[in-house]
Design a protein around this motif. Structure first.
Motif, short mmCIF file in Angstrom:
data_model
loop_
_atom_site.label_atom_id
_atom_site.label_comp_id
_atom_site.label_asym_id
_atom_site.label_seq_id
_atom_site.Cartn_x
_atom_site.Cartn_y
_atom_site.Cartn_z
N ASP A 120 0.89 -1.17 0.00
CA ASP A 120 0.00 0.00 0.00
C ASP A 120 0.93 1.21 0.00
N HIS A 160 -3.88 3.46 -2.14
CA HIS A 160 -5.06 3.66 -1.29
C HIS A 160 -5.40 5.16 -1.25
N GLU A 338 -10.20 5.11 -0.83
CA GLU A 338 -11.08 5.02 0.34
C GLU A 338 -12.55 4.89 -0.05
N TYR A 409 2.55 -1.16 4.60
CA TYR A 409 1.95 0.17 4.51
C TYR A 409 3.09 1.17 4.48
N PHE A 419 -1.37 3.01 12.90
CA PHE A 419 -1.13 1.64 12.45
C PHE A 419 -0.94 0.67 13.62
#
Ligand code: ARG
Length: 659
Positions: A120, A160, A338, A409, A419
């Motif tokens: 991501d 993302h 999103e 990520y 996170f």
């Protein structure tokens, strides 16, 4: 070829009868920086001596007596208190180099299992222009994806996008109050960016106004705290004195920083209030922060007008970022964004509730986590979902769709707490068999050491920065003095291509050259220099290899045949050093994966380019004394070119045939 792994195995075998943890000791192998100590050093004797209760030199002697590395190394030497020095045999290096000549993967085997890794990265909030802060996630993520893919993982990249958040509330509000529909329709990207900036500065003003009374009262209490500290009597306790001094200094620092924030904030307000027109506008939109949130909430509730505007604006916003990706040569397997998860958020919240993980507090649905002070809110009082809710839905979706073993990520360090919480909940949510990693990174700083901004205070746009880099590259590599040397001459199109490749490469390479967790200062001059730790230097080294091959009029297949006929023999130490360097690509790539650190590959390439340069300065290729010597040298030139090109490509940096 991973030489340390090969030797590690041998040491493991030797250690088996001496300890119950041979792997632990065998892994203590390092490459040496000083050639006098050989190529590798094994530093296991000291720690193992403690376990065995014998002097370290004796332990080293025993290990050396037992280990079988005769086909790879000269007899190991013991130095100082028990370091084991290993020098590779020339025969071994020669045989490995011969194998590389016929191997397109430059000696890096492809893994057998195709585990899936989701990456991501980039993931900007669209509706505002991309800025310098987006470079890091984009280039770090892209290079990790390239490296992991090359190693043989099934990689899935997903951008993302923030395509559903407050930034749309901002442009919708801007469009409704200040927008000129004709101008937006004619030239949407700059018009929307203008609206974004306008509304954003009104929000800043409104926040600044609200911040003043807060700051004043924070300063009051900080002063009280200081006064209290000053009146504390600690004369009887010398230990307490040090601590007390520290607290006093801390309290004074706090007051200082609050006061400077106060004066900055006041200056912002004054600037607006002194301009009658701006002031009138600011008064008219005094509650703009709340109004923008309301526009966003309306969009999320499915309000027809806002949804229509969103649908109209989003493709334009995407065009804008795609232009940057095209220029950077970055692609994604998915760009779900999103908004894609919006419909799944309600389910996530009810599942969390059903599993007893979430509960309602003050009307908001929260997940309380043991290790954290603040809960993770997944639905606000007004029904709005949050960034965290979307991330949980995303995680669930990825788990079901892609069945990954790992998800990376690539996101700013400032989101660490987010996170940490997501990963903690994920575990309780039943997502156990996937390794979740926040590949965090630091900030890009201006030359003044503060986060990079333009003079007007907004973040520097990424496109402008790329233009500047290409322009600077043109000055360096397309300087008329340099161009004189090219035959046939470089035409305008070739110059353009070289400047673009060098300029874009420099920005990426400079970013990747710092360990991702450190902040770094952005300096175009340093990034693009022909000498130094730059991609320009590595690209130039590559071009030199191609120049030699062109002049020698040899293809790789010719070189292959020459090596078959003559073998590889070293007649100068610079050849051997370069050869060892060329054998170490796999080592670098596996470390990039282990630490999620592309800077290891950068260092490897710089090191190889320097070794190539030393070789070039010391060893004639075209005028080599014998054909056998020439065979070895041409092999090294060919492989250097291939390794540098492959390595750079795994960083997302291109090369040119001549520069
Ligand atoms: N759009 C976010 C930002 O700009 C970054 C998203 C990172 N990825 C994620 N799954 N949260 O801050």
């Amino acid at each position: 070829m991973h030489i340390p792994h090969l030797m590690q195995k041998r040491f493991e075998n030797a250690l088996e009868s001496m300890t119950s943890t041979p792997e632990k000791y065998a892994s203590m192998i390092r490459s040496t920086s000083d050639p006098n100590h050989g190529d590798f050093q094994v530093n296991l004797a000291m720690p193992l001596s403690k376990e065995l209760g014998k002097p370290p030199r004796d332990v080293a002697g025993e290990v050396v007596g037992a280990v079988d590395v005769a086909d790879v190394c000269e007899p190991p030497e013991i130095a100082g208190p028990g370091f084991i020095n290993l020098k590779l045999k020339d025969d071994f290096i020669a045989a490995e180099i011969t194998k590389l000549i016929g191997d397109a993967r430059c000696g890096v085997p492809k893994r057998k299992s195709n585990d899936t890794i989701v990456i991501d990265f980039s993931s900007p909030n669209v509706a505002k222009p991309m800025h310098v802060g987006h470079i890091r996630s984009t280039v770090i993520g892209d290079s990790l994806a390239r490296v992991l893919n090359f190693l043989g993982y099934n990689t899935i990249t997903d951008n993302h996008l923030g395509d559903w958040g407050t930034q749309f509330g901002i442009i919708i509000y801007g469009y409704k109050h200040f927008g000129d529909p004709k101008a937006v329709a004619a030239d949407p990207v700059p018009e929307l960016a203008k609206l974004y900036r306008k509304v954003n500065s009104l929000i800043e003003f409104c926040k600044a106004k609200k911040r003043i009374p807060q700051l004043t009262s924070e300063i009051e209490s900080a002063k009280e705290e200081l006064a209290q500290l000053q009146s504390t009597d600690i004369s009887s306790d010398p230990k307490a004195e040090k601590k007390h001094k520290k607290s006093l200094a801390g309290a004074e620092r706090k007051i200082g920083s609050l006061q400077s924030e106060l004066s900055d904030t006041q200056a912002k307000i004054d600037a607006v209030e002194q301009d009658p027109q701006a002031n009138a506008e600011a008064i008219k939109h005094a509650d703009i922060d709340k109004a923008v949130l309301e526009e966003t909430a309306k969009l999320h509730r499915g309000d027809e007008e806002n949804l229509k505007l969103w649908e109209e604006f989003l493709p334009n916003c995407k065009d804008e970022i795609n232009r940057v990706y095209d220029r950077l040569g970055v692609t994604f397997d998915h760009t779900l964004g999103e908004s894609f998860y919006h419909k799944m958020l309600g389910v996530v919240v009810s599942e969390l509730e059903a599993k007893g993980l979430a509960s309602t507090s003050d009307g908001a649905v929260c997940v309380f986590l043991d290790a954290f002070d603040a809960p993770m809110i997944v639905r606000k009082q007004d029904g709005a979902y949050l960034y965290a809710t979307t991330d949980l839905a995303t995680l669930r979706y990825r788990q079901n769709e892609f069945k990954p073993t790992e998800i990376l990520y690539v996101v700013d360090t400032r989101q660490s707490e987010h996170f940490d919480k997501i990963f903690a909940v994920a575990h309780e949510f039943g997502l156990k068999d996937v390794k979740l990693v926040h590949v965090n990174f630091g900030t890009v700083l201006g030359e003044d050491g503060r986060p990079m901004k333009t003079r007007s205070g907004t973040l520097i746009g990424l496109e402008g920065l790329l233009d500047d880099a290409v322009e600077r590259a043109r000055q360096v590599v397309c300087d008329p003095e340099r161009l004189k040397n090219f035959d046939p001459p470089m035409d305008a199109a070739e110059q353009e291509m070289v400047a673009e490749t060098v300029g874009i490469g420099a920005i990426k390479f400079a970013d990747l050259s710092h360990h991702r967790t450190s902040d770094y200062k952005f300096s175009l001059d340093k990034m693009i220099a022909l000498e130094g730790n730059t991609s320009t230097y590595v690209q130039y080294s590559y071009a030199r290899t191609q120049a030699i091959l062109t002049r020698a009029e040899k293809l790789e297949s010719d070189v292959y045949e020459m090596v078959q006929a003559h073998g590889i023999t070293f007649t100068h130490p610079a050849e051997r050093t370069l050869a060892v360097s060329l054998l170490r690509l796999e080592e670098a790539l596996l470390t990039v994966h282990k630490d999620y650190a592309p800077n290891v590959l950068v260092e490897y390439l710089l090191d190889t380019a320097r070794n190539y340069s030393r070789f070039n300065d010391n060893c004639h290729v075209l005028k080599a004394e014998t054909e056998a010597i020439q065979a070895t040298r041409l092999a090294l030139v060919t492989l250097s070119g291939r390794v540098l090109q492959l390595g750079l490509s795994l960083l997302g940096v291109d090369v040119v045939g001549r520069m």
